[in-house]
Design a protein around this motif. Structure first.
Motif, PDB file in Angstrom:
ATOM      1  N   GLN A  16     -64.291  86.199 114.348  1.00  0.00           N
ATOM      2  CA  GLN A  16     -65.962  86.508 114.250  1.00  0.00           C
ATOM      3  C   GLN A  16     -65.866  88.084 114.287  1.00  0.00           C
ATOM      4  OE1 GLN A  16     -63.793  84.465 116.350  1.00  0.00           O
ATOM      5  NE2 GLN A  16     -63.852  83.317 117.311  1.00  0.00           N
ATOM      6  N   ASN A  17     -65.334  88.638 114.034  1.00  0.00           N
ATOM      7  CA  ASN A  17     -65.344  90.219 114.098  1.00  0.00           C
ATOM      8  C   ASN A  17     -64.697  90.384 113.069  1.00  0.00           C
ATOM      9  OD1 ASN A  17     -67.410  90.243 116.827  1.00  0.00           O
ATOM     10  ND2 ASN A  17     -65.091  90.381 117.431  1.00  0.00           N
ATOM     11  N   ALA A  18     -65.084  90.095 111.712  1.00  0.00           N
ATOM     12  CA  ALA A  18     -64.056  90.397 110.475  1.00  0.00           C
ATOM     13  C   ALA A  18     -65.083  90.398 109.234  1.00  0.00           C
ATOM     14  CB  ALA A  18     -63.141  89.533 110.330  1.00  0.00           C
ATOM     15  N   PRO A  19     -65.631  91.211 109.549  1.00  0.00           N
ATOM     16  CA  PRO A  19     -66.842  91.357 108.292  1.00  0.00           C
ATOM     17  C   PRO A  19     -66.173  91.869 106.787  1.00  0.00           C
ATOM     18  CG  PRO A  19     -66.126  93.618 109.251  1.00  0.00           C
ATOM     19  CD  PRO A  19     -65.354  92.824 110.234  1.00  0.00           C
ATOM     20  N   HIS A  20     -64.577  91.944 107.019  1.00  0.00           N
ATOM     21  CA  HIS A  20     -64.603  91.685 105.225  1.00  0.00           C
ATOM     22  C   HIS A  20     -63.395  90.323 104.885  1.00  0.00           C
ATOM     23  CE1 HIS A  20     -65.757  96.410 105.758  1.00  0.00           C
ATOM     24  NE2 HIS A  20     -64.479  96.586 106.667  1.00  0.00           N
ATOM     25  N   MET A  21     -63.306  89.379 106.259  1.00  0.00           N
ATOM     26  CA  MET A  21     -63.009  88.698 105.715  1.00  0.00           C
ATOM     27  C   MET A  21     -63.914  87.514 104.216  1.00  0.00           C
ATOM     28  SD  MET A  21     -62.227  85.425 108.122  1.00  0.00           S
ATOM     29  CE  MET A  21     -60.598  85.501 108.651  1.00  0.00           C
ATOM     30  N   ASP A  22     -62.715  86.815 103.951  1.00  0.00           N
ATOM     31  CA  ASP A  22     -63.354  85.858 102.763  1.00  0.00           C
ATOM     32  C   ASP A  22     -64.802  85.420 103.026  1.00  0.00           C
ATOM     33  OD1 ASP A  22     -64.155  83.744 100.567  1.00  0.00           O
ATOM     34  OD2 ASP A  22     -62.272  84.457  99.641  1.00  0.00           O
TER      35      ASP A  22
END
Length: 582
Positions: A115-121
């Protein structure tokens, strides 16, 4: 174990766990590993997970089992006196028996913190957001090893609160353990060593002998279905439709506002010690843990219904979380819509309205209701809404049952999917049934009638003005809360000297304070996501009758029996008379 010592006994893998009982007493039937998993840790959200399995059962259709067989199997999944690990094992095995992909099953119940991982694929994020429509995390410190006979894997919880280290040898052995040194391995035979990071998974294909690292599993999962496309077509965030959030509140005239504040116990003390600090700093005021006031059941002063409930907190080997330092793994992401069949995948599963928080303000509540209004261009039958007053004139118990019966009928026969419980029409003649009582009773009845999976429960209430009250609503089944009286009180404070003052910053601070309080309450139980906290019933009840607990708050523990429905009604009448006859 003579069978294991037999020279003719050969295996391709071994799953082993030396268990120390924490949540249950030692029993042979709870010895690990179970049939599918070995679990080092605790599932803090297990009460909510068990409730949600029953909720999902209302929509399950299997290609393997008949409906009658499913009903028998579901009773086995949720056997009495089971450990948290045993419940997880049963549910995981149920998914496997119905042909759900091994890695999807693992990552649906133990997802990475997306949810708070803007750099996730983006494609991987889409997979997790898609699965979140039907699954919530089995949350807590965990290193879970699992197998279906073809694959064997190990997944770490989103916080990385249990160790998991691996060694790959030159003679093609993979060893995943909680620490190095479990087996003596010559240093010159070690090809690779490492450890799993927070939320990662590692696996082995026993058929091909291929080791699958976390990236390999992620690439496999995100390519299984067009998740991004499904989400783009079917999922919307309420914020997308709002130009000026946090700018308006309810219009209530001065005399009616003061009467409502008296009735819902928003006193000068509450404003001074609870509301104004949140308004000033955007967080709850610091206070002591002690409470020297009489228990609510014995008090002669007006008490809130929430005062009968005490929060539980993590104990034994079960660490609470620091929600500020660990904010990347925390989430209040809230969804509205049906829970569809968890055993299949299609675009319809992605149909969701989303909000960044379960605390609603007037603007995003309006958007939600537009999606549920047949006369509005945004209308979608999946969110068909109807508002129900929680007020009554006399006979609170019968009024409660009549209200619940009408809601059940509308859900079953008229396609109502968004249930709006509203106490705004409290007035000189009408009192309100405690909103928490209505939410708890409705949640229980919807589950009994196998309708819970179809609905979202939204409360519009004057009862909520702090994080504890919010957590109670969510813990007993509410999807979202619109605390209209709190927000109107805030507006009055801000506009005391300037009637045209802008409310945006003040309402935003109040919502931020409630959000922070919810995260703190969840973290005390070691739970990271609001989806895993909802329906958790993680409260002890002091001073309510056993009938009320069984009918409205099933799953919570009553430490001291006390007031009946009639006693509560007598108190409500007293508070109402004092509020409207000043």
């Amino acid at each position: 174990y003579k069978d294991l010592q037999d020279e003719d006994f050969k295996i391709s893998f071994c799953l082993f766990h030396q268990r120390f009982s924490t949540n249950t007493l030692p029993q042979w039937k709870l010895a690990q590993p179970f049939r599918s998993i070995a679990h080092n840790g605790e599932i803090n959200s297990v009460e909510a997970n068990r409730f949600n399995v029953l909720t999902k059962s209302g929509s399950i259709k299997s290609e393997v089992f008949t409906d009658n067989e499913l009903q028998r199997i579901l009773k086995i999944i949720l056997q009495d006196s089971m450990s948290d690990s045993a419940s997880l094992d049963n549910f995981f095995e149920f998914l496997q028996a119905n042909g759900v992909d091994f890695f999807k099953s693992a990552r649906a119940v133990l997802p990475a913190p997306w949810q708070n991982a803007p750099h996730m694929d983006p494609e991987l994020r889409a997979f997790y957001e898609y699965t979140s429509t039907c699954f919530e995390a089995w949350d807590g410190p965990a290193a879970v090893s699992m197998t279906n006979g073809r694959f064997i894997g190990c997944v770490l919880d989103r916080n990385g609160l249990r160790p998991s280290k691996y060694i790959i040898t030159k003679d093609k052995k993979l060893l995943i353990t909680s620490e190095y040194g479990v087996l003596d391995i010559q240093e010159d035979n070690i090809l690779e060593r490492g450890r799993l990071q927070s939320g990662e998974m590692m696996g082995l294909d026993l058929k091909s002998g291929k080791v699958l690292k976390s990236n390999d599993i992620d690439n496999y999962l995100k390519a299984k279905e067009p998740y991004n496309e499904w989400l783009s077509e079917n999922m919307s965030y309420l914020q997308e439709y709002i130009d000026s959030p946090f700018s308006t509140v309810e219009e209530i005239d001065k005399d009616e506002l003061e009467a409502k504040q008296r009735y819902f116990n928003i006193t000068h003390e509450v404003i001074d010690q609870i509301i104004e600090p949140m308004l000033k700093d955007g967080k709850e005021a610091t206070g002591s843990m002690g409470d020297d006031t009489p228990l609510a059941a014995f008090s002669k002063q007006q008490r809130n219904f929430s005062d009968f409930f005490k929060q539980k907190f993590a104990q034994v080997t079960n660490p609470p979380i620091d929600p500020i330092r660990e904010k990347v793994v925390m989430s209040l992401n809230t969804g509205f819509g049906e829970i569809r069949n968890i055993l299949v995948d299609d675009a319809e599963h992605a149909k969701r309205l989303k909000s960044a928080s379960p605390i609603l303000v007037k603007e995003n509540l309006a958007v939600l209701l537009e999606f549920g209004d047949e006369k509005n261009p945004k209308f979608d039958p999946s969110y068909k809404a109807k508002s129900y007053s929680t007020t009554f004139k006399q006979d609170m118990k019968n009024s409660l049952e009549s209200l619940i019966d009408s809601i059940i009928s509308d859900v079953r026969e008229n396609g109502i999917r968004t249930i709006v419980l509203d106490d705004r029409d409290v007035n000189f003649e009408r009192k309100s049934i405690p909103m928490l009582m209505v939410v708890g009773r409705l949640n229980t009845r919807l589950l009994d009638e196998k309708l819970r999976h179809l609905t979202s429960i939204v409360t519009i209430t004057g009862e909520v003005f702090d994080a504890h009250m919010s957590a109670l609503m969510l813990g007993f089944g509410a999807t979202a809360i619109y605390p209209y009286l709190l927000l109107k009180t805030v507006a009055n404070l801000v506009r005391k000297n300037n009637p045209n003052a802008d409310l945006t910053d003040s309402i935003k601070k109040m919502r931020t304070a409630l959000n922070g309080g919810l995260l703190k309450i969840m973290s005390k139980m070691g739970i990271c996501t609001i989806a895993s906290y909802r329906n958790s019933t993680l409260f002890d009840i002091i001073g309510l009758d056993a009938q009320i607990i069984n009918e409205c708050f099933h799953g919570a523990r009553g430490l001291l029996k006390g007031l009946t429905y009639k006693d509560i009604e007598t108190r409500v009448e007293k508070y109402h008379f004092e509020a409207y006859n000043k």
